[in-house]
Write a protein that holds these residues in place. Sequence first.
Motif, PDB file in Angstrom:
ATOM      1  N   LEU A 124      30.447   0.511  50.941  1.00 41.78           N
ATOM      2  CA  LEU A 124      31.872   0.472  51.225  1.00 41.78           C
ATOM      3  C   LEU A 124      32.404  -0.936  51.465  1.00 41.78           C
ATOM      4  CD1 LEU A 124      34.305   2.224  51.339  1.00 41.78           C
ATOM      5  CD2 LEU A 124      33.847   2.711  53.743  1.00 41.78           C
ATOM      6  N   GLU A 125      31.737  -1.715  52.284  1.00 42.03           N
ATOM      7  CA  GLU A 125      32.243  -3.062  52.563  1.00 42.03           C
ATOM      8  C   GLU A 125      32.238  -3.911  51.291  1.00 42.03           C
ATOM      9  OE1 GLU A 125      33.744  -3.803  55.396  1.00 42.03           O
ATOM     10  OE2 GLU A 125      33.328  -1.688  55.791  1.00 42.03           O
ATOM     11  N   GLY A 180      28.675  19.175  42.038  1.00 34.87           N
ATOM     12  CA  GLY A 180      27.410  19.115  42.764  1.00 34.87           C
ATOM     13  C   GLY A 180      26.940  17.707  43.073  1.00 34.87           C
ATOM     14  N   ASP A 181      27.607  16.695  42.519  1.00 35.47           N
ATOM     15  CA  ASP A 181      27.244  15.301  42.785  1.00 35.47           C
ATOM     16  C   ASP A 181      27.907  14.756  44.047  1.00 35.47           C
ATOM     17  OD1 ASP A 181      25.769  15.112  40.359  1.00 35.47           O
ATOM     18  OD2 ASP A 181      27.640  14.744  39.258  1.00 35.47           O
ATOM     19  N   ALA A 182      28.686  15.579  44.739  1.00 33.73           N
ATOM     20  CA  ALA A 182      29.512  15.090  45.848  1.00 33.73           C
ATOM     21  C   ALA A 182      28.711  14.372  46.918  1.00 33.73           C
ATOM     22  CB  ALA A 182      30.302  16.248  46.458  1.00 33.73           C
ATOM     23  N   LEU A 183      27.601  14.947  47.335  1.00 30.33           N
ATOM     24  CA  LEU A 183      26.831  14.331  48.415  1.00 30.33           C
ATOM     25  C   LEU A 183      26.209  13.009  47.969  1.00 30.33           C
ATOM     26  CD1 LEU A 183      25.899  14.546  51.305  1.00 30.33           C
ATOM     27  CD2 LEU A 183      23.927  15.893  50.536  1.00 30.33           C
ATOM     28  N   LEU A 184      25.647  12.961  46.781  1.00 33.81           N
ATOM     29  CA  LEU A 184      25.048  11.722  46.284  1.00 33.81           C
ATOM     30  C   LEU A 184      26.107  10.627  46.140  1.00 33.81           C
ATOM     31  CD1 LEU A 184      22.573  12.904  43.482  1.00 33.81           C
ATOM     32  CD2 LEU A 184      22.008  12.056  45.769  1.00 33.81           C
ATOM     33  N   LEU A 185      27.286  10.998  45.647  1.00 36.21           N
ATOM     34  CA  LEU A 185      28.353  10.015  45.491  1.00 36.21           C
ATOM     35  C   LEU A 185      28.845   9.522  46.842  1.00 36.21           C
ATOM     36  CD1 LEU A 185      30.357   8.388  43.843  1.00 36.21           C
ATOM     37  CD2 LEU A 185      31.795  10.442  43.679  1.00 36.21           C
ATOM     38  N   SER A 186      29.032  10.428  47.786  1.00 36.90           N
ATOM     39  CA  SER A 186      29.484  10.026  49.124  1.00 36.90           C
ATOM     40  C   SER A 186      28.498   9.077  49.781  1.00 36.90           C
ATOM     41  CB  SER A 186      29.690  11.266  50.002  1.00 36.90           C
ATOM     42  OG  SER A 186      30.813  12.005  49.577  1.00 36.90           O
ATOM     43  N   GLU A 205      38.657   5.176  51.773  1.00 38.09           N
ATOM     44  CA  GLU A 205      37.381   5.778  52.168  1.00 38.09           C
ATOM     45  C   GLU A 205      37.132   5.549  53.663  1.00 38.09           C
ATOM     46  OE1 GLU A 205      35.349   7.600  50.394  1.00 38.09           O
ATOM     47  OE2 GLU A 205      36.202   7.307  48.401  1.00 38.09           O
ATOM     48  N   PRO A 206      36.285   6.386  54.277  1.00 45.30           N
ATOM     49  CA  PRO A 206      35.509   7.478  53.672  1.00 45.30           C
ATOM     50  C   PRO A 206      36.313   8.767  53.543  1.00 45.30           C
ATOM     51  CG  PRO A 206      34.931   7.251  55.983  1.00 45.30           C
ATOM     52  CD  PRO A 206      35.922   6.150  55.685  1.00 45.30           C
ATOM     53  N   LYS A 207      35.972   9.549  52.534  1.00 46.61           N
ATOM     54  CA  LYS A 207      36.538  10.881  52.358  1.00 46.61           C
ATOM     55  C   LYS A 207      35.514  11.923  52.802  1.00 46.61           C
ATOM     56  CE  LYS A 207      39.763  10.149  48.516  1.00 46.61           C
ATOM     57  NZ  LYS A 207      39.874   8.686  48.614  1.00 46.61           N
ATOM     58  N   ASP A 208      36.013  13.088  53.253  1.00 41.95           N
ATOM     59  CA  ASP A 208      35.057  14.129  53.637  1.00 41.95           C
ATOM     60  C   ASP A 208      34.532  14.825  52.377  1.00 41.95           C
ATOM     61  OD1 ASP A 208      36.791  16.295  52.876  1.00 41.95           O
ATOM     62  OD2 ASP A 208      37.772  16.206  54.833  1.00 41.95           O
ATOM     63  N   LEU A 209      33.538  15.673  52.556  1.00 40.55           N
ATOM     64  CA  LEU A 209      32.850  16.272  51.414  1.00 40.55           C
ATOM     65  C   LEU A 209      33.784  17.158  50.593  1.00 40.55           C
ATOM     66  CD1 LEU A 209      30.027  16.084  50.231  1.00 40.55           C
ATOM     67  CD2 LEU A 209      29.420  18.172  51.460  1.00 40.55           C
ATOM     68  N   HIS A 210      34.701  17.860  51.255  1.00 42.12           N
ATOM     69  CA  HIS A 210      35.627  18.719  50.526  1.00 42.12           C
ATOM     70  C   HIS A 210      36.555  17.886  49.635  1.00 42.12           C
ATOM     71  CE1 HIS A 210      34.391  22.388  52.494  1.00 42.12           C
ATOM     72  NE2 HIS A 210      34.537  21.818  53.686  1.00 42.12           N
ATOM     73  N   GLN A 211      37.021  16.763  50.153  1.00 36.40           N
ATOM     74  CA  GLN A 211      37.855  15.867  49.342  1.00 36.40           C
ATOM     75  C   GLN A 211      37.079  15.331  48.148  1.00 36.40           C
ATOM     76  OE1 GLN A 211      38.847  13.284  52.736  1.00 36.40           O
ATOM     77  NE2 GLN A 211      41.015  13.631  52.277  1.00 36.40           N
ATOM     78  N   ARG A 212      35.809  15.020  48.383  1.00 39.74           N
ATOM     79  CA  ARG A 212      34.982  14.505  47.301  1.00 39.74           C
ATOM     80  C   ARG A 212      34.790  15.561  46.205  1.00 39.74           C
ATOM     81  NH1 ARG A 212      34.703   9.676  47.691  1.00 39.74           N
ATOM     82  NH2 ARG A 212      33.531   9.619  49.630  1.00 39.74           N
ATOM     83  N   VAL A 213      34.522  16.793  46.612  1.00 42.08           N
ATOM     84  CA  VAL A 213      34.363  17.871  45.639  1.00 42.08           C
ATOM     85  C   VAL A 213      35.644  18.067  44.836  1.00 42.08           C
ATOM     86  CG1 VAL A 213      34.052  20.364  45.372  1.00 42.08           C
ATOM     87  CG2 VAL A 213      32.534  19.081  46.888  1.00 42.08           C
ATOM     88  N   ASP A 214      36.797  18.030  45.511  1.00 44.69           N
ATOM     89  CA  ASP A 214      38.078  18.194  44.811  1.00 44.69           C
ATOM     90  C   ASP A 214      38.273  17.097  43.772  1.00 44.69           C
ATOM     91  OD1 ASP A 214      38.728  20.458  46.230  1.00 44.69           O
ATOM     92  OD2 ASP A 214      40.022  19.437  47.678  1.00 44.69           O
TER      93      ASP A 214
END
Length: 209
Positions: free
Chosen positions: A38-39, A25-31, A51-60
């Motif tokens: 990022l820079e 559940g932290d995926a969005l906050l982490l992204s 990076e960037p990774k999409d939300l599904h990759q982040r959840v995985d």
Amino acid sequence: MSTEHLSPAYRIHTQRLIVRCWHPGDALLLSTAIAQSLEHLKVWLPWARAEPKDLHQRVDWLRQCRGEFDLDQNFNYGIFNLGETQVLGAVGLHPGESDDALEIGYWIHAHHVNQGLATEAAAALTKVAFEVNQVSRVQIDCDATNFKSAAVPRKLGFVHEATLRQRVENHEGRKQDSMIWSLFAEDYLTSKAAAVVVEVFDAMGQKIL
């Protein structure tokens, strides 16, 4: 320090931070934190170049982190503000060269650098490593040119053991020297990390420190 085996530390409260095990559940906050940093991160951390990774990759990835955590294989933590509404960075206790050692790694959100947050989080995990995980040695490695990162173990009483030549890649893919810092259990009790005030909780929310 007690010799009693304690559960891994799932949640740690410091003066300004909540440091806890990641969950999906932290995926969005982490992204959001990574995108805003990022820079800044690409200069020092090779994984940031993917990076960037999409939300599904982040959840995985977060599911993998949680699985490794629950199996006592690798301990990745998020660094949150006290309300847990923002990711301020990340910190981890990672497998070392031997079973009685752990390595600490960390990064801080670009908008929150120079506030001592990396030192606060690393101090808390140093305490956890010795008093909960009960290791004999904690190590911190950093790029030899990353003076801000190197200041963290120095402040906490770690000893600069060596600078290894051409061991890590910089943001341009060139090899850089790596500094090795360590703290042993016999020196921990007189270190600044031992004096840090924290509250530590296990998987059931029971206070263990």
